[in-house]
Design an enzyme around this catalytic site. Structure first.
Site, mmCIF file in Angstrom:
data_model
loop_
_atom_site.group_PDB
_atom_site.id
_atom_site.type_symbol
_atom_site.label_atom_id
_atom_site.label_comp_id
_atom_site.label_asym_id
_atom_site.label_seq_id
_atom_site.Cartn_x
_atom_site.Cartn_y
_atom_site.Cartn_z
ATOM 1 N N THR A 1 0.845 -1.191 0.000
ATOM 2 C CA THR A 1 0.000 0.000 0.000
ATOM 3 C C THR A 1 0.880 1.241 0.000
ATOM 4 O OG1 THR A 1 -1.748 1.205 1.195
ATOM 5 C CG2 THR A 1 -0.203 -0.050 2.544
ATOM 6 N N HIS B 1 2.583 -11.548 14.295
ATOM 7 C CA HIS B 1 3.631 -12.050 15.178
ATOM 8 C C HIS B 1 3.387 -13.508 15.605
ATOM 9 C CE1 HIS B 1 7.163 -11.730 17.426
ATOM 10 N NE2 HIS B 1 6.930 -10.650 18.156
#
Length: 437
Positions: free
Chosen positions: A355, A408
Site C-alpha cells: 500500500t 507475530h
C-alpha cells in the site's frame, strides 16, 4: 413473465444491496439491458434482463439487502402489457362485455364499485398464498413487528410480499387496507427518515445522517477483525531512493517509447518484495487452524483508493512478470478500481499486499493486515533529508520510510526486521533485482 433474480455473486458472497434501479415500472426492456446495480462487499455488479418485455413490478427498492437467487422484480410480456385493461393491470377482474339480452340489476353492482375497493376485497382470498411468497426480508421484518403475513396485501401482481408491503401494513395498523396511491410526502416512511440526508438537530447543531455503503461497512468489519484476530506488529526502515530515481530519469522516455507504459515505482517495489519474500517465506504464508500454508507463488495485492473505499486488486504470478508487464497490469487494475469495474476474481486471493500512502503525502504510517495474509508493506512520501555518508560527509538524499506490519503469531521480530533490510538492499541497488530469480 419472468422474475428478475439476484445472480450468483461468487465465492463467499451470499447477499448484496440494491445500489440503484436503472429502470422503472412500465419501462420496456430488451434482453441484455442493464436493469439495476447491485453493491456487494467487494464490487458492484450489473443485473441484466434475460428476456424482452416490460417491467411489470419492482419488488425490492434501492438500499434493501437481497440474497442470491431472490426475486427483486418481474418482467412481463410486452404483448400482455399492451393488451391488458386498466382493471387487469391493477389486479382486478376484466370488465365483462355487455350482454345482448336483459341483465339483472344486481349483476351490475360489482362493476360499478370503486376500483380501490378491489384491493382489500381480494386480500383474504390470497392471504395464505401471499404469505408463502414473502421475501426473506419481509418475513424478518414481519417477525420483528409482530405482523401476520396473511393479513398483508402485496402490490406485486404475482402476489409476492416485499419489505415495503410490511412497512405500509404496519404504518396503517392491523387489518387496515394498503393504499394503492403513493404515501403522502409530508410523512416519510421510517426507513427513509432514518437514512435521509436532511440535516437533523443535535444539541442545537446541524448534523447529517448518511448511510454507510456496503463496501465501507465491510472494510470497517475486516479492519476490526484483523486487529482482533492477528498479533499485529509493525517495524520500520528507510530507503535511499537515489538509484531508482536516477534510473527512472535516464530510462523513462526510452521505456515508455518501447513498452507504451510509464516506468513507475511500483514495479521496483513489487520485484523487491518478491525477492525478500523468497528469502523470508513465512511472510508469504497463511495460518489455517493449527497449520501453516507456505505459498510457493507470488500474487501481490496492490491497494488502490477508489471512490467507494480502498480495494486491493491482485497482480497474479508477479514473479513471472517483467517490469513493463507489472506496470501495465497495475495500471489496468487501478483504472478498473476507479471505474468500479473490477471482477471478483481480480480481488480474491493475494499472498502479500503493498500500500502506498505516499501518493497522499503520508510520511509514516502503520498499515493494517489484509487478512488472512500475514504481511503488508507500507510505502510513504519521498522526502529530501540530510543523511550522513560517512564520518565527515553528509548529503541531502531522497529518502522514503517503509513499514512492515506482520502477524507475530508466525513471524518473529528478527525475521520481519531482516525482511525489511533485504528489501532496502534490493531497492538501493536496483540492478540486483534482475538477479533475484
Amino acid at each position: 413473465m419472468s422474475e428478475i433474480k439476484v445472480p450468483d455473486l461468487g465465492e463467499s458472497i451470499s447477499e448484496g444491496t440494491i445500489y440503484k434501479w436503472l429502470v422503472k415500472e412500465g419501462d420496456t426492456v430488451g434482453q441484455g439491458d442493464v436493469l439495476a446495480e447491485l453493491e456487494t462487499d467487494k464490487v458492484n455488479l450489473e443485473i441484466s434482463a434475460e428476456e424482452d418485455g416490460v417491467i411489470s413490478s419492482i419488488l425490492r427498492q434501492a438500499g434493501e439487502n437481497v440474497a442470491v437467487g431472490e426475486a427483486i422484480g418481474v418482467i412481463g410480456s410486452a404483448d400482455a402489457a399492451a393488451g391488458s385493461s386498466p382493471q387487469a393491470a391493477a389486479g382486478g377482474k376484466p370488465e365483462a362485455a355487455p350482454a345482448t339480452g336483459s341483465v339483472a340489476p344486481a349483476a351490475a353492482a360489482p362493476v360499478a364499485a370503486p376500483s380501490d375497493a378491489a384491493v382489500p376485497a381480494a386480500a383474504p382470498e390470497g392471504a395464505a398464498g401471499n404469505a408463502a411468497l414473502a421475501s426473506p426480508g419481509a418475513r424478518k421484518l414481519a417477525r420483528e413487528r409482530g405482523i401476520d403475513l396473511g393479513e398483508v396485501s402485496a402490490r406485486d401482481p404475482i402476489g409476492r410480499i416485499g419489505q415495503a408491503d410490511v412497512k405500509d401494513h404496519g404504518a396503517a395498523g392491523p387489518g387496515a387496507a394498503v393504499p394503492v396511491s403513493p404515501a403522502p410526502q409530508g410523512k416519510p416512511e421510517p426507513a427513509k427518515a432514518a437514512a435521509g440526508k436532511a440535516p437533523q438537530q443535535e444539541d442545537g447543531k446541524a448534523v447529517e445522517r448518511k448511510r454507510m455503503s456496503r463496501r465501507r461497512l465491510t472494510i470497517a468489519s475486516r479492519l476490526v477483525e484483523a486487529q482482533q484476530t492477528a498479533a499485529m506488529l509493525t517495524t520500520f526502515n528507510e530507503v535511499d531512493m537515489t538509484a531508482i530515481l536516477d534510473i527512472r530519469k535516464r530510462r523513462k522516455d526510452a521505456f515508455k517509447e518501447k513498452h507504451e507504459v510509464g516506468l513507475g515505482f511500483m514495479s521496483f517495489f513489487t520485484k523487491a518484495v518478491i525477492g525478500a519474500l523468497k528469502a523470508y517465506p513465512l511472510l508469504n504464508a497463511e495460518i489455517d487452524g493449527e497449520d501453516l500454508l507456505l505459498k510457493k507463488y507470488y500474487d501481490i495485492g496492490i491497494a488502490v483508493a477508489a471512490k467507494e473505499g480502498l480495494v486491493v486488486p491482485v497482480v497474479r504470478d508477479a514473479d513471472r512478470l517483467s517490469f513493463p508487464e507489472i506496470e501495465r497490469r497495475i495500471g489496468e487494475l487501478a483504472s478498473k478500481a476507479r471505474a468500479n469495474t473490477l471482477s471478483l476474481q481480480e480481488l480474491q486471493g493475494g499472498t502479500f499486499t503493498i500500500t502506498n500512502g505516499g501518493v497522499f503525502g503520508s510520511l509514516l504510517s502503520t498499515p493494517i493486515l489484509n487478512t488472512p495474509q500475514v504481511g503488508i508493506l507500507g510505502m510513504h512520501k519521498i522526502q529530501l533529508r540530510p543523511i550522513a555518508l560517512d564520518e565527515e560527509r553528509s548529503a541531502n538524499r531522497p529518502m522514503m520510510y517503509i513499514a512492515l506490519s506482520y502477524d507475530h503469531r508466525i513471524v518473529d521480530g528478527s525475521e520481519a526486521v531482516s525482511f525489511l533490510v533485504k528489501l532496502k538492499e534490493l531497492l538501493e541497488d536496483p540492478e540486483a533485482l534482475l538477479l533475484e530469480g
